[in-house]
Each structure stands twice: as C-alpha cells, then as structure tokens.
Design a protein around this motif. Structure first.
Motif, PDB file in Angstrom:
ATOM      1  N   LEU A 107       3.612  -3.234  -3.405  1.00  0.00           N
ATOM      2  CA  LEU A 107       2.445  -2.915  -2.577  1.00  0.00           C
ATOM      3  C   LEU A 107       2.551  -3.561  -1.201  1.00  0.00           C
ATOM      4  CD1 LEU A 107      -0.431  -3.196  -5.191  1.00  0.00           C
ATOM      5  CD2 LEU A 107       0.244  -1.142  -3.940  1.00  0.00           C
ATOM      6  N   ALA A 108       2.986  -4.815  -1.159  1.00  0.00           N
ATOM      7  CA  ALA A 108       3.112  -5.507   0.129  1.00  0.00           C
ATOM      8  C   ALA A 108       4.152  -4.822   1.005  1.00  0.00           C
ATOM      9  CB  ALA A 108       3.475  -6.974  -0.102  1.00  0.00           C
ATOM     10  N   ARG A 109       5.259  -4.405   0.410  1.00  0.00           N
ATOM     11  CA  ARG A 109       6.303  -3.702   1.187  1.00  0.00           C
ATOM     12  C   ARG A 109       5.775  -2.365   1.721  1.00  0.00           C
ATOM     13  NH1 ARG A 109      10.711  -6.472   1.266  1.00  0.00           N
ATOM     14  NH2 ARG A 109      11.408  -7.734  -0.470  1.00  0.00           N
ATOM     15  N   ARG A 110       5.042  -1.641   0.911  1.00  0.00           N
ATOM     16  CA  ARG A 110       4.483  -0.366   1.364  1.00  0.00           C
ATOM     17  C   ARG A 110       3.454  -0.599   2.471  1.00  0.00           C
ATOM     18  NH1 ARG A 110       3.774   4.440  -1.722  1.00  0.00           N
ATOM     19  NH2 ARG A 110       5.761   4.895  -2.647  1.00  0.00           N
ATOM     20  N   LEU A 111       2.647  -1.627   2.311  1.00  0.00           N
ATOM     21  CA  LEU A 111       1.660  -1.965   3.345  1.00  0.00           C
ATOM     22  C   LEU A 111       2.362  -2.325   4.644  1.00  0.00           C
ATOM     23  CD1 LEU A 111      -1.241  -2.534   4.281  1.00  0.00           C
ATOM     24  CD2 LEU A 111      -0.963  -4.858   3.358  1.00  0.00           C
ATOM     25  N   ALA A 112       3.398  -3.144   4.553  1.00  0.00           N
ATOM     26  CA  ALA A 112       4.139  -3.548   5.750  1.00  0.00           C
ATOM     27  C   ALA A 112       4.788  -2.336   6.405  1.00  0.00           C
ATOM     28  CB  ALA A 112       5.195  -4.588   5.386  1.00  0.00           C
ATOM     29  N   SER A 113       5.309  -1.442   5.582  1.00  0.00           N
ATOM     30  CA  SER A 113       5.933  -0.228   6.118  1.00  0.00           C
ATOM     31  C   SER A 113       4.901   0.666   6.792  1.00  0.00           C
ATOM     32  CB  SER A 113       6.635   0.523   4.992  1.00  0.00           C
ATOM     33  OG  SER A 113       7.135   1.752   5.448  1.00  0.00           O
ATOM     34  N   ALA A 114       3.733   0.776   6.181  1.00  0.00           N
ATOM     35  CA  ALA A 114       2.685   1.655   6.707  1.00  0.00           C
ATOM     36  C   ALA A 114       2.061   1.108   7.984  1.00  0.00           C
ATOM     37  CB  ALA A 114       1.608   1.874   5.657  1.00  0.00           C
ATOM     38  N   THR A 115       1.948  -0.211   8.081  1.00  0.00           N
ATOM     39  CA  THR A 115       1.251  -0.811   9.222  1.00  0.00           C
ATOM     40  C   THR A 115       2.188  -1.457  10.231  1.00  0.00           C
ATOM     41  OG1 THR A 115       0.983  -2.947   8.115  1.00  0.00           O
ATOM     42  CG2 THR A 115      -0.764  -1.297   7.780  1.00  0.00           C
ATOM     43  N   GLY A 116       3.433  -1.661   9.841  1.00  0.00           N
ATOM     44  CA  GLY A 116       4.356  -2.379  10.718  1.00  0.00           C
ATOM     45  C   GLY A 116       4.076  -3.875  10.754  1.00  0.00           C
ATOM     46  N   ASP A 117       3.213  -4.332   9.865  1.00  0.00           N
ATOM     47  CA  ASP A 117       2.830  -5.753   9.811  1.00  0.00           C
ATOM     48  C   ASP A 117       3.663  -6.458   8.754  1.00  0.00           C
ATOM     49  OD1 ASP A 117       1.633  -8.232   9.797  1.00  0.00           O
ATOM     50  OD2 ASP A 117      -0.312  -7.521   9.052  1.00  0.00           O
ATOM     51  N   LEU A 118       4.703  -7.151   9.176  1.00  0.00           N
ATOM     52  CA  LEU A 118       5.597  -7.837   8.242  1.00  0.00           C
ATOM     53  C   LEU A 118       4.980  -9.094   7.648  1.00  0.00           C
ATOM     54  CD1 LEU A 118       8.997  -7.406  10.101  1.00  0.00           C
ATOM     55  CD2 LEU A 118       7.991  -5.984   8.305  1.00  0.00           C
ATOM     56  N   SER A 119       3.848  -9.551   8.178  1.00  0.00           N
ATOM     57  CA  SER A 119       3.230 -10.758   7.631  1.00  0.00           C
ATOM     58  C   SER A 119       2.680 -10.527   6.226  1.00  0.00           C
ATOM     59  CB  SER A 119       2.111 -11.255   8.545  1.00  0.00           C
ATOM     60  OG  SER A 119       1.031 -10.330   8.567  1.00  0.00           O
ATOM     61  N   ALA A 120       2.519  -9.263   5.820  1.00  0.00           N
ATOM     62  CA  ALA A 120       2.018  -8.963   4.474  1.00  0.00           C
ATOM     63  C   ALA A 120       3.095  -9.104   3.409  1.00  0.00           C
ATOM     64  CB  ALA A 120       1.456  -7.547   4.436  1.00  0.00           C
ATOM     65  N   LEU A 121       4.351  -9.200   3.827  1.00  0.00           N
ATOM     66  CA  LEU A 121       5.441  -9.312   2.859  1.00  0.00           C
ATOM     67  C   LEU A 121       5.429 -10.672   2.175  1.00  0.00           C
ATOM     68  CD1 LEU A 121       8.364  -7.640   4.803  1.00  0.00           C
ATOM     69  CD2 LEU A 121       7.130  -6.735   2.828  1.00  0.00           C
ATOM     70  N   PRO A 122       5.737 -10.696   0.882  1.00  0.00           N
ATOM     71  CA  PRO A 122       5.826 -11.983   0.178  1.00  0.00           C
ATOM     72  C   PRO A 122       6.850 -12.880   0.865  1.00  0.00           C
ATOM     73  CG  PRO A 122       5.904 -10.162  -1.386  1.00  0.00           C
ATOM     74  CD  PRO A 122       5.995  -9.567   0.000  1.00  0.00           C
ATOM     75  N   GLY A 123       6.483 -14.111   1.074  1.00  0.00           N
ATOM     76  CA  GLY A 123       7.384 -15.075   1.694  1.00  0.00           C
ATOM     77  C   GLY A 123       7.342 -15.057   3.212  1.00  0.00           C
ATOM     78  N   ALA A 124       6.550 -14.150   3.792  1.00  0.00           N
ATOM     79  CA  ALA A 124       6.440 -14.108   5.250  1.00  0.00           C
ATOM     80  C   ALA A 124       5.690 -15.345   5.720  1.00  0.00           C
ATOM     81  CB  ALA A 124       5.712 -12.845   5.695  1.00  0.00           C
ATOM     82  N   PRO A 125       6.067 -15.874   6.888  1.00  0.00           N
ATOM     83  CA  PRO A 125       5.359 -17.049   7.388  1.00  0.00           C
ATOM     84  C   PRO A 125       3.906 -16.724   7.691  1.00  0.00           C
ATOM     85  CG  PRO A 125       6.885 -16.193   9.033  1.00  0.00           C
ATOM     86  CD  PRO A 125       7.104 -15.414   7.777  1.00  0.00           C
ATOM     87  N   ASP A 126       3.027 -17.687   7.443  1.00  0.00           N
ATOM     88  CA  ASP A 126       1.601 -17.521   7.714  1.00  0.00           C
ATOM     89  C   ASP A 126       1.388 -17.656   9.209  1.00  0.00           C
ATOM     90  OD1 ASP A 126      -1.136 -17.347   7.605  1.00  0.00           O
ATOM     91  OD2 ASP A 126      -1.432 -19.294   6.655  1.00  0.00           O
ATOM     92  N   THR A 127       0.881 -16.600   9.817  1.00  0.00           N
ATOM     93  CA  THR A 127       0.659 -16.624  11.265  1.00  0.00           C
ATOM     94  C   THR A 127      -0.740 -17.071  11.614  1.00  0.00           C
ATOM     95  OG1 THR A 127       0.073 -14.289  11.236  1.00  0.00           O
ATOM     96  CG2 THR A 127       2.380 -14.834  11.692  1.00  0.00           C
ATOM     97  N   GLY A 128      -1.548 -17.314  10.626  1.00  0.00           N
ATOM     98  CA  GLY A 128      -2.901 -17.788  10.893  1.00  0.00           C
ATOM     99  C   GLY A 128      -3.804 -16.645  11.327  1.00  0.00           C
ATOM    100  N   CYS A 129      -5.026 -17.012  11.744  1.00  0.00           N
ATOM    101  CA  CYS A 129      -6.004 -16.000  12.097  1.00  0.00           C
ATOM    102  C   CYS A 129      -5.973 -15.660  13.569  1.00  0.00           C
ATOM    103  CB  CYS A 129      -7.421 -16.454  11.707  1.00  0.00           C
ATOM    104  SG  CYS A 129      -7.969 -17.902  12.638  1.00  0.00           S
ATOM    105  N   GLY A 130      -5.247 -16.426  14.367  1.00  0.00           N
ATOM    106  CA  GLY A 130      -5.192 -16.145  15.789  1.00  0.00           C
ATOM    107  C   GLY A 130      -6.319 -16.785  16.575  1.00  0.00           C
ATOM    108  N   CYS A 131      -7.173 -17.514  15.894  1.00  0.00           N
ATOM    109  CA  CYS A 131      -8.285 -18.154  16.599  1.00  0.00           C
ATOM    110  C   CYS A 131      -7.923 -19.578  16.959  1.00  0.00           C
ATOM    111  CB  CYS A 131      -9.541 -18.124  15.734  1.00  0.00           C
ATOM    112  SG  CYS A 131      -9.320 -18.915  14.120  1.00  0.00           S
ATOM    113  N   THR A 132      -8.643 -20.149  17.876  1.00  0.00           N
ATOM    114  CA  THR A 132      -8.430 -21.543  18.243  1.00  0.00           C
ATOM    115  C   THR A 132      -9.665 -22.325  17.857  1.00  0.00           C
ATOM    116  OG1 THR A 132      -9.254 -21.086  20.454  1.00  0.00           O
ATOM    117  CG2 THR A 132      -6.868 -21.014  20.137  1.00  0.00           C
TER     118      THR A 132
END
Length: 137
Positions: A107-132
């Motif tokens: 599911l994570a791979r399909r989500l990443a493929s569909a959205t181009g968001d690699l952060s959803a992949l298992p083991g991807a680094p946590d990029t945080g929420c983007g807030c300060t």
C-alpha cells in the motif's frame, strides 16, 4: 447448576455454553427432567475457554487446556499439549503479522507511486510536519 446460571457466572451466553458442549469441551450430567446440571469444574472450564478466546485461542482449539484442568492441574497450561497450543497460536499470529506487514508495504509503495511522495515508503526518513515551533512573526 443449570445452564443459565453457569452462563451468567462464567460471563458467557447460554448459546456459547451449548456451543462448547457441541465441541466436546463440556459434558454436563442430565437430571431426571432432562435439564443439564453443571458443576464448579465445568464453570472453571467455561471461564478458561472465555479467557483463552480473549487471547486469540478460539474455543475450537481449547481442548488441551480444558483437558489439563480436567486432569486436576491448577492451571490449564501446565500440560505439554497446552504449551504446544500456545506455540501454534503464536505461529499463527506471527504469520498474520507478516501478511499485514507485506500488505502495508504494498500500500505504501502504491501510495508513493500515485502521489510521488516517497516519504510514505517504509523506512523513509521522517521529514516532519514542515512547521516551526516557537517561531515568531
């Protein structure tokens, strides 16, 4: 005690008690009027079956535990057959976990493929929420 009292004291339904009988886990004696008559040992067995079900061991696999109690053991898991049933239960849980982990990865791979968001992949680094935090305007 009659079936209704047994069910109430054990915290199960009358239907459950009858099911346990069909599985051969209980064998109450019959009174002259045909009523089932349960004793404290059967009450203990029903409570054990209920407790096992809460851990994922279904009534259909509770026979070794009930037999262990029937043999006079203080605990239903003091017998080798009960320990083997625990091991079987753990193996089933481990297999289910493996299936769920594989499904999560797909599911994570399909989500990443569909959205181009690699952060959803298992083991991807946590990029945080983007807030300060604590930033002032």
């Amino acid at each position: 005690m009659q079936i209704g009292e047994l069910a109430e004291r054990a915290g199960v339904t009358v239907k459950a008690v009858r099911y346990y009988e069909r599985l051969g886990l209980l064998a109450p004696r019959r009174l002259s009027n045909g009523y089932r008559d349960y004793d404290d040992a059967q009450l203990r067995a029903v409570r054990e079956i209920r407790d096992l079900a809460a851990t994922g061991i279904p009534p259909g696999k509770a026979a070794p535990f009930v037999a262990c109690l029937g043999a006079g053991h203080a605990r239903s898991d003091e017998c080798p057959a009960s320990v083997a049933a625990y091991l079987d239960g753990l193996a089933e849980v481990e297999a289910a976990i493996a299936v769920l982990e594989a499904r999560r990865e797909q599911l994570a791979r399909r989500l990443a493929s569909a959205t181009g968001d690699l952060s959803a992949l298992p083991g991807a680094p946590d990029t945080g929420c983007g807030c300060t935090v604590g930033a002032r305007a």
